[in-house]
Design a protein around this motif. Structure first.
Motif, PDB file in Angstrom:
ATOM      1  N   SER A   2       0.921  -1.167  -0.204  1.00  0.00           N
ATOM      2  CA  SER A   2      -0.232  -0.044  -0.070  1.00  0.00           C
ATOM      3  C   SER A   2       0.903   1.070  -0.015  1.00  0.00           C
ATOM      4  O   SER A   2       1.992   1.359   0.617  1.00  0.00           O
ATOM      5  CB  SER A   2      -0.869   0.143   1.285  1.00  0.00           C
ATOM      6  N   ASN A   3       0.386   2.319  -0.701  1.00  0.00           N
ATOM      7  CA  ASN A   3       1.375   3.537  -0.854  1.00  0.00           C
ATOM      8  C   ASN A   3       0.557   4.532  -0.022  1.00  0.00           C
ATOM      9  O   ASN A   3       0.755   5.837  -0.215  1.00  0.00           O
ATOM     10  CB  ASN A   3       1.478   3.955  -2.057  1.00  0.00           C
ATOM     11  N   GLN A   4      -0.271   4.185   1.097  1.00  0.00           N
ATOM     12  CA  GLN A   4      -0.966   5.306   1.777  1.00  0.00           C
ATOM     13  C   GLN A   4       0.010   5.837   2.422  1.00  0.00           C
ATOM     14  O   GLN A   4       0.824   5.144   3.610  1.00  0.00           O
ATOM     15  CB  GLN A   4      -2.105   4.391   2.731  1.00  0.00           C
ATOM     16  N   SER A   5       0.305   7.107   2.400  1.00  0.00           N
ATOM     17  CA  SER A   5       1.099   7.896   3.269  1.00  0.00           C
ATOM     18  C   SER A   5       0.389   8.759   4.311  1.00  0.00           C
ATOM     19  O   SER A   5       0.907   9.193   5.225  1.00  0.00           O
ATOM     20  CB  SER A   5       1.800   9.025   2.520  1.00  0.00           C
ATOM     21  N   ASP A   6      -0.853   8.672   4.463  1.00  0.00           N
ATOM     22  CA  ASP A   6      -1.672   9.004   5.418  1.00  0.00           C
ATOM     23  C   ASP A   6      -1.282   8.464   7.131  1.00  0.00           C
ATOM     24  O   ASP A   6      -1.684   7.351   7.032  1.00  0.00           O
ATOM     25  CB  ASP A   6      -3.111   9.114   5.237  1.00  0.00           C
ATOM     26  N   HIS A   7      -0.764   9.397   7.691  1.00  0.00           N
ATOM     27  CA  HIS A   7      -0.418   8.666   8.869  1.00  0.00           C
ATOM     28  C   HIS A   7      -1.540   8.567   9.938  1.00  0.00           C
ATOM     29  O   HIS A   7      -1.726   8.007  11.123  1.00  0.00           O
ATOM     30  CB  HIS A   7       0.708   9.653   9.933  1.00  0.00           C
ATOM     31  N   ALA A 333       5.380   7.873   8.961  1.00  0.00           N
ATOM     32  CA  ALA A 333       5.280   7.984   7.556  1.00  0.00           C
ATOM     33  C   ALA A 333       5.061   6.489   7.332  1.00  0.00           C
ATOM     34  O   ALA A 333       6.118   5.880   7.501  1.00  0.00           O
ATOM     35  CB  ALA A 333       6.477   8.469   6.648  1.00  0.00           C
ATOM     36  N   THR A 334       4.005   5.976   6.920  1.00  0.00           N
ATOM     37  CA  THR A 334       3.866   4.696   6.450  1.00  0.00           C
ATOM     38  C   THR A 334       4.126   4.189   5.020  1.00  0.00           C
ATOM     39  O   THR A 334       4.115   3.019   4.476  1.00  0.00           O
ATOM     40  CB  THR A 334       2.692   3.868   6.923  1.00  0.00           C
ATOM     41  N   GLU A 335       4.086   5.295   3.881  1.00  0.00           N
ATOM     42  CA  GLU A 335       4.450   5.187   2.589  1.00  0.00           C
ATOM     43  C   GLU A 335       5.640   4.171   2.404  1.00  0.00           C
ATOM     44  O   GLU A 335       6.730   4.666   2.781  1.00  0.00           O
ATOM     45  CB  GLU A 335       4.487   6.285   1.819  1.00  0.00           C
ATOM     46  N   GLY A 336       5.286   3.017   1.664  1.00  0.00           N
ATOM     47  CA  GLY A 336       6.538   2.113   1.382  1.00  0.00           C
ATOM     48  C   GLY A 336       6.795   1.157   2.481  1.00  0.00           C
ATOM     49  O   GLY A 336       7.939   0.692   2.611  1.00  0.00           O
ATOM     50  N   ARG A 338       4.207  -0.104   4.618  1.00  0.00           N
ATOM     51  CA  ARG A 338       2.880  -0.630   5.046  1.00  0.00           C
ATOM     52  C   ARG A 338       2.445  -1.695   4.086  1.00  0.00           C
ATOM     53  O   ARG A 338       2.408  -1.150   2.736  1.00  0.00           O
ATOM     54  CB  ARG A 338       1.573   0.349   5.484  1.00  0.00           C
TER      55      ARG A 338
END
Length: 341
Positions: A2-7, A333-336, A338
């Protein structure tokens, strides 16, 4: 991935939290946002071929709770779908964890990010203050952790959120200042021709200082490992070890002071890692705090910044539990980093 960057995403409970170091792996399960983490016995990484085996045998086989998510803090950079660990043969493959162990979601962060999360959330009972100064609420903080290596992370507060700032601050240069330093520095083992902070401020670093002190003083090397240096240095039975701890405290104070200036860490500097807890008596002597404050022209600022030893036995897990309960408080930051089923 997932590329969700929303923390501000929520992480589904129950959540497995894990702190994976070079030598040991520590796990706990958080059943819901209000529960205390249920801890499992510490595992030696060398006892298991893979992290999947360790989680299965050390956690899942010992509880009826099936975690839906995992948050893992690892010693090493988090890049791609195969994460190699520093000082350990394990490779973290989140897709495999999801496929084999039944997780819906896996988040992987850096181990010192987890220590930074702890610095934002630990209670006063788990902090031993060294010297003066007072915490300025919502001001930046710094974590410095001498252990197997030297970990460093910052913690910056903005928009009602704590943002951990991981990096490689343990590899900054350290130079000689006193006459004694000029005697010893030529004998310190270098890396690529330079003395980095990590060359002096970790288990290996303790031995590096001890060897130089013995060599320059023509003294017999009586301690064979970092643990013996700390024990004989604290009880005064080995003069070279006692000086080694004094120098270690001085260099740690200098580096911690530099990092405090970089982040303007009026929220405090937090000493994590196994060595800090073991040498509290040495850190309470004048050398550490004097070196920390000796930063002309900004001595007055450093005097006002408090320094603490983190005494919580499982600080990283405590930090991850705080994040798991309320991710919205932390800008992780969870992008890359998660993965979802």
């Amino acid at each position: 991935m997932s590329n969700q960057s929303d923390h501000q995403h929520t992480i589904p409970f129950p959540i497995l939290i894990g702190d994976i170091g070079g030598t040991n792996a520590r796990f706990a399960i958080l059943v819901d946002a209000y529960a205390e983490p249920k801890q499992f016995p510490t595992l030696a990484t060398a006892d298991f071929a893979t992290i999947d085996d360790a989680i299965q045998a050390g956690v899942l086989d010992k509880t009826a709770v099936q975690p839906r998510s995992a948050i893992l803090a690892v010693a090493g950079p988090v890049k791609g779908d195969e994460i190699d660990l520093t000082n350990c043969d394990w490779v973290v493959r989140p897709h495999d964890l999801i496929a084999h162990l039944g997780f819906d979601e896996v988040v992987v962060i850096n181990d010192f990010e987890a220590q930074a999360l702890a610095a934002a959330s630990l209670e006063a009972e788990h902090l031993q203050q060294i010297g003066g100064g007072e915490i300025l609420p919502s001001a930046s903080r710094v974590v410095v952790g001498p252990g197997t290596g030297l970990g460093v992370a910052g913690l910056v507060h903005a928009r009602h959120t704590w943002f951990p700032v991981p990096g490689e601050g343990g590899h900054i240069d350290v130079g000689p200042r006193t006459e004694r330093d000029y005697d010893l520095f030529p004998h310190y083992e270098t890396i690529g021709g330079r003395v980095s902070a990590e060359q002096l401020l970790c288990g290996r670093g303790l031995m590096n200082i001890y060897l130089a002190v013995c060599k320059v003083g023509g003294m017999e090397m009586r301690a064979a490992n970092p643990s013996e240096v700390t024990t004989t240095g604290l009880d005064g039975s080995d003069a070279a070890a006692t000086e080694t701890l004094s120098l270690f405290a001085t260099y740690l104070g200098r580096v911690a002071g530099d990092l405090a200036l970089i982040f303007m860490a009026r929220g405090g500097v937090y000493l994590a890692g196994g060595i800090s807890q073991k040498i509290i008596p040495a850190l309470k002597r004048p050398e550490f705090r004097q070196a920390f404050e000796d930063k002309a022209p900004h001595g007055a600022i450093l005097k006002s910044i408090p320094t603490f030893v983190v005494t919580h036995p499982l600080a990283a897990l405590s930090g991850m539990a705080a994040y798991a309960r309320t991710p919205v408080r932390f800008g992780v930051a969870t992008e890359g980093r998660r993965w979802k089923a």
